[in-house]
Design a protein around this motif. Sequence first.
Motif, PDB file in Angstrom:
ATOM      1  N   SER A   6       4.740  -5.351   0.471  1.00 32.65           N
ATOM      2  CA  SER A   6       3.911  -4.569   0.073  1.00 32.65           C
ATOM      3  C   SER A   6       2.589  -4.313   0.965  1.00 32.65           C
ATOM      4  N   ASN A   7       2.533  -5.243   2.210  1.00 36.13           N
ATOM      5  CA  ASN A   7       1.546  -4.994   3.125  1.00 36.13           C
ATOM      6  C   ASN A   7       1.569  -3.482   3.816  1.00 36.13           C
ATOM      7  N   GLY A 106      -0.450  -1.249   1.551  1.00 37.07           N
ATOM      8  CA  GLY A 106      -0.567  -1.575   0.222  1.00 37.07           C
ATOM      9  C   GLY A 106      -1.891  -1.638  -0.230  1.00 37.07           C
ATOM     10  N   ILE A 107      -2.500  -1.339  -1.503  1.00 38.23           N
ATOM     11  CA  ILE A 107      -3.744  -1.155  -1.833  1.00 38.23           C
ATOM     12  C   ILE A 107      -4.250  -2.712  -2.350  1.00 38.23           C
TER      13      ILE A 107
END
Length: 108
Positions: A6-7, A106-107
């Motif tokens: 998710s980075n 990603g957040i």
Amino acid sequence: MKEFDSNFAHTVFFWLENPDDIQERAAFEKSLQKFLDNSAYAKTKFIGKPPKASRDVVDGSFTYSLIVTFESAEAQQAYQDEEPHKLFIAESSALWTKVIVYDSKGIN
């Protein structure tokens, strides 16, 4: 497919010039798969085709989609510059008329 990272997600949509040409589709798929098999940076390696759209908000106009994830933006940049990526573009760019890329960090 490897684990989704998710980075950094790199989502690409391709519109082939002749989407009904079976030989061109096979050549595109072969070149794309070879590229992904030889990428030193790509984690998730998802190749997709649009399903039959069941809602107005679904854009099914593309021929293929690609979702690739990376551990960082730097890894994604290295992927852009690696030889397998350059070879894929050289082999396949004549087959498409349009490409749209969406990159996301990603957040979390």
